[in-house]
Write a protein that holds these residues in place. Structure first.
Motif, PDB file in Angstrom:
ATOM      1  N   THR A 177      50.130  65.528  39.022  1.00 18.83           N
ATOM      2  CA  THR A 177      51.490  65.313  38.513  1.00 18.83           C
ATOM      3  C   THR A 177      51.484  64.559  37.193  1.00 18.83           C
ATOM      4  O   THR A 177      52.425  64.686  36.403  1.00 18.83           O
ATOM      5  CB  THR A 177      52.368  64.563  39.533  1.00 18.83           C
ATOM      6  OG1 THR A 177      51.850  63.253  39.767  1.00 18.83           O
ATOM      7  CG2 THR A 177      52.475  65.318  40.845  1.00 18.83           C
ATOM      8  N   SER A 191      56.164  60.840  43.507  1.00 17.95           N
ATOM      9  CA  SER A 191      54.914  61.256  42.848  1.00 17.95           C
ATOM     10  C   SER A 191      55.071  61.435  41.348  1.00 17.95           C
ATOM     11  O   SER A 191      54.125  61.176  40.590  1.00 17.95           O
ATOM     12  CB  SER A 191      54.373  62.535  43.484  1.00 17.95           C
ATOM     13  OG  SER A 191      55.305  63.593  43.387  1.00 17.95           O
ATOM     14  N   ILE A 241      48.546  63.163  42.888  1.00 16.97           N
ATOM     15  CA  ILE A 241      49.120  62.323  41.836  1.00 16.97           C
ATOM     16  C   ILE A 241      48.424  62.576  40.502  1.00 16.97           C
ATOM     17  O   ILE A 241      49.051  62.556  39.439  1.00 16.97           O
ATOM     18  CB  ILE A 241      48.999  60.834  42.221  1.00 16.97           C
ATOM     19  CG1 ILE A 241      49.736  60.555  43.541  1.00 16.97           C
ATOM     20  CG2 ILE A 241      49.542  59.946  41.107  1.00 16.97           C
ATOM     21  CD1 ILE A 241      51.221  60.684  43.462  1.00 16.97           C
ATOM     22  N   HIS A 273      50.684  66.308  50.127  1.00 11.14           N
ATOM     23  CA  HIS A 273      50.971  66.002  48.725  1.00 11.14           C
ATOM     24  C   HIS A 273      51.503  64.581  48.570  1.00 11.14           C
ATOM     25  O   HIS A 273      51.492  64.037  47.467  1.00 11.14           O
ATOM     26  CB  HIS A 273      51.956  67.026  48.140  1.00 11.14           C
ATOM     27  CG  HIS A 273      53.327  66.977  48.718  1.00 11.14           C
ATOM     28  ND1 HIS A 273      53.662  67.609  49.893  1.00 11.14           N
ATOM     29  CD2 HIS A 273      54.457  66.371  48.281  1.00 11.14           C
ATOM     30  CE1 HIS A 273      54.943  67.399  50.160  1.00 11.14           C
ATOM     31  NE2 HIS A 273      55.444  66.653  49.201  1.00 11.14           N
ATOM     32  N   ASN A 274      51.976  63.980  49.653  1.00 10.32           N
ATOM     33  CA  ASN A 274      52.436  62.595  49.587  1.00 10.32           C
ATOM     34  C   ASN A 274      51.280  61.601  49.707  1.00 10.32           C
ATOM     35  O   ASN A 274      51.331  60.510  49.141  1.00 10.32           O
ATOM     36  CB  ASN A 274      53.463  62.316  50.685  1.00 10.32           C
ATOM     37  CG  ASN A 274      54.765  63.049  50.464  1.00 10.32           C
ATOM     38  OD1 ASN A 274      55.162  63.286  49.322  1.00 10.32           O
ATOM     39  ND2 ASN A 274      55.440  63.433  51.533  1.00 10.32           N
TER      40      ASN A 274
END
Length: 385
Positions: free
Chosen positions: A206, A233, A203, A196-197
């Motif tokens: 989010t 994020s 992104i 998720h990073n």
């Protein structure tokens, strides 16, 4: 932007910091230069493009670079935003624990997993301090994909239990959050990495939180958005969405982004403020475990997003985080310590006068206290000062 211009917008692609371009069909998770990938600019959303039959982030599918036809969704997004009288000001708190796994990570993982499933992924690897792993495990289960989650040995037991309950394979690693990430990168040579990073589709998920704010305020932007940051994020997601809306002529200004991080893990805040993070000395464990990331992979992008919004950043002392947990809980908001960093940040910028009573302010509470039972107990079983 007219409907014709919107329809004629070029197909999105990926690019790295060196400017190399890649197809969205490319399975890579980082660029040839080793930097994270970003999706090229998307056209902003118009109110008439919102799919009001959807009560999830997929109401904004026209702004997402993933087909909604084969979406992997558990009903994430469209979370409550409640007004609260806070320190004499009317402030809106965005309650992200109403997401399916009780954190904001579900937004990004829904889009990321939809993309991976559409490209035939059968298994994925994720590294997480808790909430991200729970979300990947849940959405992998929904998609019929095998998930392996690598997490710090110090992760809250409730978060590990949740990921395991979804059927994920769990590997606990001693050491820092960054050492856990290093181990995942080593294993990514054999298992597709759905970090998720790192993954650019996360992104894109989010950013939907900003679209919700825009829609909820009658298609206007708030003046301020207050965020806790680990990898950043939510900072970048808000920057992307509000930028898309600004370019589309749907808003007339970007909200200011006010960002808080735990004092000894404040790489984004310190960099923005011109402070060498190393000057703080040895990193001390924090009750806000979800934000204890020493080396955010999208650090330049996060810092630039704060700057572009004319925002500000604050390294939050541990005692202020604990006080914020208590204050939120006393108002009926049982937020985990990581998300309570945002409330402490709000207090700081109200005190400095940067956030004023006449402004519209949204504070994002990223996750539920129920997911951090041990950390919450350390606040309420300990001294009250």
């Amino acid at each position: 932007m007219t409907a014709e211009q919107h329809a004629a917008a070029p197909a999105p692609d990926l690019y790295d910091r060196s400017g190399n371009r890649y197809s969205l069909d490319d399975p890579r998770w980082r660029g040839e230069d080793g930097s994270p990938l970003t999706i090229s600019s998307q056209p902003g959303l118009r109110p008439d493009q919102i799919d009001t039959t959807e009560r999830s982030i997929w109401r904004y599918h026209a702004a997402l670079p993933v087909s909604a036809t084969h979406r992997v969704s558990l009903g994430e997004g469209w979370t409550p935003m409640i007004p609260v009288n806070w320190a004499g000001q009317r402030v809106h708190f965005k309650l992200e624990w109403f997401n399916p796994t009780s954190s904001f990570k579900d937004r990004g993982v829904s889009v990321m997993m939809s993309h991976l499933a559409a490209h035939g992924a059968l298994r994925v690897l994720e590294d997480s301090s808790g909430n991200g792993g729970s979300a990947v495990a849940a959405y992998a289960a929904a998609a019929g994909i095998h998930a392996k989650i690598i997490a710090p040995a110090t992760t809250s037991a409730a978060k590990i239990l949740q990921a395991r309950a979804y059927g994920a394979e769990i590997e606990l690693v001693s050491g820092t959050r960054d050492e856990v990430s290093d181990e995942a990168i080593r294993q990514s040579a054999h298992i597709p990495y759905a970090s998720h990073n790192w993954h650019p589709m996360f992104i894109q998920g989010t950013k939907t939180i900003a679209y919700e704010m825009w829609e909820s305020f009658g298609f206007t932007a708030p003046d301020n958005v207050v965020l806790v940051a680990g990898a950043g994020s939510n900072i970048i997601g808000c920057d992307i969405a509000f930028g898309e809306l600004l370019d589309a002529g749907q808003i007339d200004k970007r909200p200011r982004l006010f960002v808080g991080q735990p004092e000894h893990w404040a790489t984004i805040a310190d960099t923005y403020n011109g402070i060498d993070p190393a000057s703080r000395g040895e990193r001390v464990p924090t009750i806000a475990e979800g934000a204890s990331i020493a080396h955010p992979v999208r650090l330049p992008e996060a810092v630039h997003a704060i700057s572009r919004s004319n925002g500000a950043a604050y390294a939050v002392p541990e005692m202020e985080i604990r006080a914020a947990v208590r204050t939120l809980s006393a108002r009926g908001l049982y937020a985990e310590p990581t998300s309570s960093v945002a409330a402490a940040t709000l207090d700081h910028f109200i005190a400095t006068g940067d956030i004023a009573p006449h402004q519209t302010t949204v504070v994002v509470l990223t996750g539920a206290g129920l997911k951090s039972a041990e950390k919450m107990a350390s606040v309420f079983d300990g001294p009250s000062h």
